[in-house]
Design a protein around this motif. Structure first.
Motif, short mmCIF file in Angstrom:
data_model
loop_
_atom_site.label_atom_id
_atom_site.label_comp_id
_atom_site.label_asym_id
_atom_site.label_seq_id
_atom_site.Cartn_x
_atom_site.Cartn_y
_atom_site.Cartn_z
N SER A 134 0.84 -1.21 0.00
CA SER A 134 0.00 0.00 0.00
C SER A 134 0.87 1.26 0.00
CB SER A 134 -0.94 -0.01 1.21
OG SER A 134 -0.26 0.40 2.37
N ILE B 144 -1.89 3.85 -6.75
CA ILE B 144 -1.94 3.78 -8.23
C ILE B 144 -3.00 2.81 -8.75
CG2 ILE B 144 0.50 4.44 -8.42
CD1 ILE B 144 1.15 1.53 -9.08
N GLY C 283 10.83 -5.21 -6.33
CA GLY C 283 10.05 -6.26 -5.68
C GLY C 283 10.14 -7.52 -6.51
N GLY D 100 7.39 -9.97 -6.58
CA GLY D 100 6.09 -10.51 -6.99
C GLY D 100 5.70 -11.72 -6.17
N LEU D 101 6.33 -11.86 -5.00
CA LEU D 101 6.00 -13.00 -4.13
C LEU D 101 5.11 -12.60 -2.96
CD1 LEU D 101 9.43 -14.87 -3.98
CD2 LEU D 101 7.36 -15.63 -5.11
N GLY D 102 5.09 -11.30 -2.67
CA GLY D 102 4.37 -10.82 -1.48
C GLY D 102 2.93 -11.30 -1.38
N ILE E 30 -2.64 -11.08 -9.63
CA ILE E 30 -1.63 -10.52 -8.71
C ILE E 30 -1.26 -11.47 -7.57
CG2 ILE E 30 -2.07 -8.08 -9.17
CD1 ILE E 30 -3.88 -8.05 -6.74
N1 LIG Z 1 -1.80 -1.87 -3.06
C1 LIG Z 1 -1.49 -2.04 -4.34
N2 LIG Z 1 -1.72 -1.06 -5.25
C2 LIG Z 1 -1.41 -1.25 -6.55
N3 LIG Z 1 -0.86 -2.36 -7.05
C3 LIG Z 1 -0.60 -3.36 -6.21
C4 LIG Z 1 -0.90 -3.26 -4.81
N4 LIG Z 1 -0.53 -4.42 -4.23
C5 LIG Z 1 -0.03 -5.19 -5.21
N5 LIG Z 1 -0.06 -4.57 -6.40
C6 LIG Z 1 0.35 -5.12 -7.71
O1 LIG Z 1 0.42 -6.53 -7.58
C7 LIG Z 1 1.72 -7.01 -7.90
C8 LIG Z 1 2.05 -8.19 -7.01
O2 LIG Z 1 2.22 -7.77 -5.67
P1 LIG Z 1 3.21 -8.57 -4.74
O3 LIG Z 1 3.18 -7.97 -3.39
O4 LIG Z 1 2.90 -10.01 -4.88
O5 LIG Z 1 4.63 -8.35 -5.42
P2 LIG Z 1 5.60 -7.12 -5.37
O6 LIG Z 1 5.12 -6.09 -4.40
O7 LIG Z 1 5.78 -6.67 -6.77
O8 LIG Z 1 6.94 -7.77 -4.87
P3 LIG Z 1 7.30 -8.31 -3.39
O9 LIG Z 1 6.08 -8.10 -2.56
O10 LIG Z 1 7.62 -9.74 -3.60
O11 LIG Z 1 8.44 -7.50 -2.96
C9 LIG Z 1 2.63 -5.82 -7.71
O12 LIG Z 1 3.75 -5.91 -8.53
C10 LIG Z 1 1.74 -4.66 -8.10
O13 LIG Z 1 1.76 -4.49 -9.50
#
Ligand SMILES: Nc1ncnc2c1ncn2[C@@H]1O[C@H](COP(=O)(O)OP(=O)(O)OP(=O)(O)O)[C@@H](O)[C@H]1O
Ligand SMILES: [Mg+2]
Length: 330
Positions: A234, A264, A291, A293-295, A274
């Motif tokens: 966020s 965004i 990042g 993309g694992l979060g 996602i």
């Molecule tokens: N709150 C949000 N607002 C906008 N886009 C988001 C949000 N949360 C996630 N995303 C989108 O979803 C994708 C996947 O999120 P995720 O947390 O899995 O990976 P990351 O943030 O890219 O990397 P990591 O968390 O592994 O460091 C992100 O790359 C982003 O494009």
């Protein structure tokens, strides 16, 4: 017996026909007597057949019937076997497809992991090489390059930790430690941890508890990871001067938790992807932000092992809201 009566009756009819035939000399009576002959013959034949062949015909019929029902049963059996074979083939095909999917998934996963690890490794290699080739004595760059290399090492550690967590969750190796914990306390702790990052973006963190209890059931450490990943996103994908709002709603037996930002946002085409490992929406922007993309894949996993699901609603350029449910502590 009916047979004797029949023989007697046909003899009478014959006699009557003969009498008419001989005595009356008339064309019409000839025809009439022939009809009588004919009738008598039929009656006679019918009863002879019935008397002498009836049993055999019955047996023949019976056999025909038996044969027919046997062949019907056989056909039914064949149909059943055919159906079973078809079902079996279908099941095998489905199994095979699953294996193929898993195999593809595994390959893709390994490909992604090595790709993600390559970037920081090459970065480190670049900095170290520059330092070896004389940069070490250049006061202008040596510290900077070492710090950058260190950052890449941190990044690698992050990735490996995320991967470890995912594989542990998948193999169910680490059993959950489910017990009551204070949700509000946890969120406040995390707000403190994120204070710095949030203030860099001038983002406000807000908690709003509308549930009539602060105590939830779950594995506190894992739920902490869920909030960590959601809050981190966020802020990462937030806008300057924006706001991240965590809200708790009462659902009698459970608590609905929402983590909302006015950042965004995510376009609808990406929305159902996602939560996949390594998926990152808006590639260019994501690369800038950094990042793996694992979060969210981790978030999904953790909630799944809690028998819960994560859901999201989002509008591009407006913001995103992630929500999930936790049981209240009794
Ligand atoms: N709150 C949000 N607002 C906008 N886009 C988001 C949000 N949360 C996630 N995303 C989108 O979803 C994708 C996947 O999120 P995720 O947390 O899995 O990976 P990351 O943030 O890219 O990397 P990591 O968390 O592994 O460091 C992100 O790359 C982003 O494009
Ligand atoms: Mg993330």
């Amino acid at each position: 017996t009916p047979f004797k009566i029949a023989v007697f009756l046909s003899i009478v009819i014959f006699a009557f026909a003969l009498v008419i035939f001989y005595i009356v000399d008339d064309d019409l009576n000839i025809i009439f007597s022939f009809i009588l002959f004919f009738l008598a013959t039929i009656v006679l034949i019918y009863y002879i057949v019935k008397r002498f062949f009836h049993e055999r015909i019955k047996v023949i019929y019976k056999n025909i019937y038996k044969f027919q029902s046997a062949s019907n049963a056989l056909e039914l059996d064949i149909n059943k076997v055919e159906k079973q074979a078809e079902d079996w083939a279908d099941a095998k095909e489905e199994e095979l497809n699953t294996y193929k999917r898993d195999e593809n998934f595994r390959r893709e996963f390994i490909g992604n992991v090595s790709h993600e690890l390559k970037t920081p490794i090459f970065n480190i290699q670049g900095y170290v090489q520059t330092l070896i080739e004389g940069g070490l004595y250049d006061e202008k760059i040596n510290m900077k390059y070492l710090e950058r290399a260190n950052k890449s090492v941190d990044r690698m550690i992050n990735i490996v930790e995320d991967l470890e967590l995912i594989s542990a969750l998948e193999t169910q190796e680490n059993l959950l430690d489910i017990r009551p914990f204070n949700l509000v306390e946890l969120i406040k702790e995390l707000f403190e941890a994120f204070e710095m990052k949030a203030s860099q973006m001038n983002i406000k963190l807000e908690l709003n508890n509308e549930a009539n209890s602060e105590m939830a059931m779950g594995d506190r450490n894992k739920i902490q990871q869920v909030f960590l990943n959601l809050l981190s996103n966020s802020i990462k994908y937030g806008k300057q001067g924006g706001k991240t709002k965590v809200q708790l709603f009462d659902m009698e037996e459970s608590i609905l938790i929402e983590v909302a930002d006015n950042g965004i946002g995510i376009e609808s085409a990406s929305l159902n992807r996602i939560f996949e490992r390594f998926y990152r929406a808006d590639k260019n922007r994501s690369r800038e932000i950094g990042g793996t993309g694992l979060g969210l894949a981790i978030v999904k996993h953790i909630l799944e092992v809690h028998n819960q699901t994560i859901s999201v609603r989002s509008t591009k350029d407006v913001g995103s809201t992630f929500s999930f449910i936790l049981e209240k502590a009794k």
